[in-house]
Design an enzyme around this catalytic site. Structure first.
Site, PDB file in Angstrom:
ATOM      1  N   GLN A  47       0.808  -1.076   0.025  1.00 17.82           N
ATOM      2  CA  GLN A  47      -0.039   0.142   0.026  1.00 17.82           C
ATOM      3  C   GLN A  47       0.746   1.205  -0.038  1.00 17.82           C
ATOM      4  O   GLN A  47       2.118   1.260   0.596  1.00 17.82           O
ATOM      5  CB  GLN A  47      -0.879  -0.064   1.363  1.00 17.82           C
ATOM      6  CG  GLN A  47      -1.840   1.462   1.378  1.00 17.82           C
ATOM      7  CD  GLN A  47      -2.864   1.039   2.630  1.00 17.82           C
ATOM      8  OE1 GLN A  47      -3.273  -0.026   2.676  1.00 17.82           O
ATOM      9  NE2 GLN A  47      -3.031   2.189   3.368  1.00 17.82           N
ATOM     10  N   HIS A  62       2.194   7.153  15.311  1.00 21.27           N
ATOM     11  CA  HIS A  62       1.332   5.958  14.917  1.00 21.27           C
ATOM     12  C   HIS A  62       2.062   4.740  14.684  1.00 21.27           C
ATOM     13  O   HIS A  62       3.045   4.885  14.243  1.00 21.27           O
ATOM     14  CB  HIS A  62       0.445   6.403  13.830  1.00 21.27           C
ATOM     15  CG  HIS A  62      -0.548   7.572  13.827  1.00 21.27           C
ATOM     16  ND1 HIS A  62      -0.734   8.315  12.845  1.00 21.27           N
ATOM     17  CD2 HIS A  62      -0.808   8.378  14.876  1.00 21.27           C
ATOM     18  CE1 HIS A  62      -1.247   9.344  13.348  1.00 21.27           C
ATOM     19  NE2 HIS A  62      -1.375   9.335  14.505  1.00 21.27           N
ATOM     20  N   LYS A  72       7.616   0.703   6.761  1.00 27.04           N
ATOM     21  CA  LYS A  72       7.413   1.864   6.044  1.00 27.04           C
ATOM     22  C   LYS A  72       8.710   2.360   5.358  1.00 27.04           C
ATOM     23  O   LYS A  72       9.729   2.169   5.755  1.00 27.04           O
ATOM     24  CB  LYS A  72       6.687   2.687   6.544  1.00 27.04           C
ATOM     25  CG  LYS A  72       5.231   2.578   7.320  1.00 27.04           C
ATOM     26  CD  LYS A  72       4.871   3.717   8.273  1.00 27.04           C
ATOM     27  CE  LYS A  72       3.617   3.210   8.846  1.00 27.04           C
ATOM     28  NZ  LYS A  72       3.284   3.829  10.219  1.00 27.04           N
ATOM     29  N   TYR A 132       4.599   7.543   1.427  1.00 32.81           N
ATOM     30  CA  TYR A 132       5.246   6.303   1.979  1.00 32.81           C
ATOM     31  C   TYR A 132       4.743   4.995   1.472  1.00 32.81           C
ATOM     32  O   TYR A 132       3.407   4.986   1.144  1.00 32.81           O
ATOM     33  CB  TYR A 132       5.185   6.313   3.543  1.00 32.81           C
ATOM     34  CG  TYR A 132       4.017   6.623   4.146  1.00 32.81           C
ATOM     35  CD1 TYR A 132       3.642   7.914   4.325  1.00 32.81           C
ATOM     36  CD2 TYR A 132       3.546   5.694   4.819  1.00 32.81           C
ATOM     37  CE1 TYR A 132       2.482   8.196   4.943  1.00 32.81           C
ATOM     38  CE2 TYR A 132       2.141   5.926   5.643  1.00 32.81           C
ATOM     39  CZ  TYR A 132       1.564   7.199   5.556  1.00 32.81           C
ATOM     40  OH  TYR A 132       0.469   7.577   6.226  1.00 32.81           O
ATOM     41  N   ASP A 170      -5.301  12.399  17.705  1.00 37.92           N
ATOM     42  CA  ASP A 170      -3.788  12.316  18.121  1.00 37.92           C
ATOM     43  C   ASP A 170      -3.396  12.946  19.526  1.00 37.92           C
ATOM     44  O   ASP A 170      -2.465  12.542  20.498  1.00 37.92           O
ATOM     45  CB  ASP A 170      -2.951  12.996  16.919  1.00 37.92           C
ATOM     46  CG  ASP A 170      -2.721  12.244  15.935  1.00 37.92           C
ATOM     47  OD1 ASP A 170      -1.966  12.392  14.703  1.00 37.92           O
ATOM     48  OD2 ASP A 170      -3.052  10.987  15.921  1.00 37.92           O
TER      49      ASP A 170
HETATM   50  C1  T46 Z   1      -3.304   5.638   7.627  1.00 37.29           C
HETATM   51  C2  T46 Z   1      -4.670   5.696   6.912  1.00 37.29           C
HETATM   52  C3  T46 Z   1      -5.648   6.380   7.166  1.00 37.29           C
HETATM   53  N1  T46 Z   1      -6.805   6.238   6.291  1.00 37.29           N
HETATM   54  C4  T46 Z   1      -7.947   7.242   6.493  1.00 37.29           C
HETATM   55  C5  T46 Z   1      -8.556   7.429   7.747  1.00 37.29           C
HETATM   56  C6  T46 Z   1      -9.028   8.817   8.055  1.00 37.29           C
HETATM   57  O1  T46 Z   1     -10.240   8.953   7.549  1.00 37.29           O
HETATM   58  C7  T46 Z   1      -8.011   9.650   7.245  1.00 37.29           C
HETATM   59  C8  T46 Z   1      -6.810  10.300   7.812  1.00 37.29           C
HETATM   60  O2  T46 Z   1      -6.209   8.985   8.740  1.00 37.29           O
HETATM   61  P1  T46 Z   1      -5.214   9.749   9.744  1.00 37.29           P
HETATM   62  O3  T46 Z   1      -5.776  10.887  10.579  1.00 37.29           O
HETATM   63  O4  T46 Z   1      -4.818   8.649  10.642  1.00 37.29           O
HETATM   64  O5  T46 Z   1      -3.956  10.041   8.945  1.00 37.29           O
HETATM   65  P2  T46 Z   1      -2.392  10.171   9.420  1.00 37.29           P
HETATM   66  O6  T46 Z   1      -2.311  11.103  10.564  1.00 37.29           O
HETATM   67  O7  T46 Z   1      -1.685  10.984   8.347  1.00 37.29           O
HETATM   68  O8  T46 Z   1      -1.836   8.910   9.894  1.00 37.29           O
HETATM   69  C9  T46 Z   1      -0.672   8.540   9.395  1.00 37.29           C
HETATM   70  O9  T46 Z   1       0.412   9.265  10.047  1.00 37.29           O
HETATM   71  C10 T46 Z   1       1.631   8.763  10.474  1.00 37.29           C
HETATM   72  C11 T46 Z   1       2.520   9.726  10.045  1.00 37.29           C
HETATM   73  C12 T46 Z   1       1.709   7.064   9.903  1.00 37.29           C
HETATM   74  O10 T46 Z   1       2.858   7.037   9.700  1.00 37.29           O
HETATM   75  C13 T46 Z   1       0.664   6.515   9.623  1.00 37.29           C
HETATM   76  O11 T46 Z   1       1.014   5.651   8.570  1.00 37.29           O
HETATM   77  C14 T46 Z   1      -0.409   6.927   9.635  1.00 37.29           C
HETATM   78  O12 T46 Z   1      -1.193   6.696  10.686  1.00 37.29           O
HETATM   79  O13 T46 Z   1      -7.411   8.474   6.276  1.00 37.29           O
HETATM   80  C15 T46 Z   1      -6.876   5.475   5.272  1.00 37.29           C
HETATM   81  O14 T46 Z   1      -8.112   5.532   4.291  1.00 37.29           O
HETATM   82  N2  T46 Z   1      -5.911   4.662   5.033  1.00 37.29           N
HETATM   83  C16 T46 Z   1      -4.799   4.627   5.695  1.00 37.29           C
HETATM   84  O15 T46 Z   1      -3.671   3.835   5.517  1.00 37.29           O
END
Ligand code: T46
Length: 181
Positions: A47, A62, A72, A132, A170
């Protein structure tokens, strides 16, 4: 592609070969066989993710738990980010250690993050594009994390806490002492 080790077991800095000519720049951003040779083991990324963040946005720290843990390969396609990983593997020689590095469109550096680490970054410019690869699929039920200002980690994000832009999710992440009571 050049590889450099970090203080964290299995976490490596990668520097691609930059080919420049009158038209601009070319680089191989991912080469499975070369990377497997450098890392000394098989890689099966499944992915690709990409996020865009304005300056002072902090995403993380995370990780996905158990069988859904993800290795990653991260890089910044546009802008600059302070990238941070924490070793959460109790059997690792670098357990609880932190590694930080600036990834940017200017240094073209990448970070290979093995399974078992928490990952986060602070965007240092507006519209920072973080891209990533993950070797396991997103599995919301396995999501977890460590809060960015955990005193046990004492991560220096470089800007006042009041200027950080962090999601409500977060801000509710656990402390290391809750994960490892
Ligand atoms: C991670 C992920 C999220 N989502 C959806 C879930 C939420 O509706 C939206 C935003 O998710 P989130 O707020 O968790 O996104 P980030 O804060 O950028 O999360 C990432 O932040 C740090 C830097 C990381 O290394 C992780 O891979 C990942 O957790 O995307 C998806 O549909 N697929 C995914 O693989």
């Amino acid at each position: 592609m050049e590889i450099k080790s970090t203080n964290i077991q299995g976490c490596y800095i990668l520097e691609p070969v930059i080919c420049r000519d009158a038209r601009g720049v070319f680089m191989e951003t991912f080469h499975k066989k070369k990377l497997e040779t450098l890392l000394g083991g098989p890689l099966e990324f499944v992915q690709d993710n990409q996020s865009v963040s304005n300056r002072n946005v902090l995403r993380g720290l995370h990780f996905q738990k158990g069988e859904h843990a993800q290795a990653k390969l991260g890089r910044v396609v546009r802008g600059r980010a302070l990238d941070v990983v924490v070793d959460l593997r109790e059997k690792s020689k670098s357990f609880r250690e932190v590694f930080t590095i600036e990834l940017s469109e200017y240094n073209n550096l990448q970070l290979f993050i093995p399974r078992g680490l928490a990952h986060g970054f602070l965007a240092l410019e507006d519209q920072t594009v973080f891209s990533y690869k993950c070797d396991a699929y997103y599995y919301p039920g396995s999501e977890s994390g460590i809060i960015y200002n955990d005193p046990e980690l004492a991560i220096d994000w470089g800007i006042p806490d009041s200027e950080l832009i962090i999601s409500e999710k977060d801000r509710r992440l656990q402390y290391l002492k809750e994960l490892f009571p």
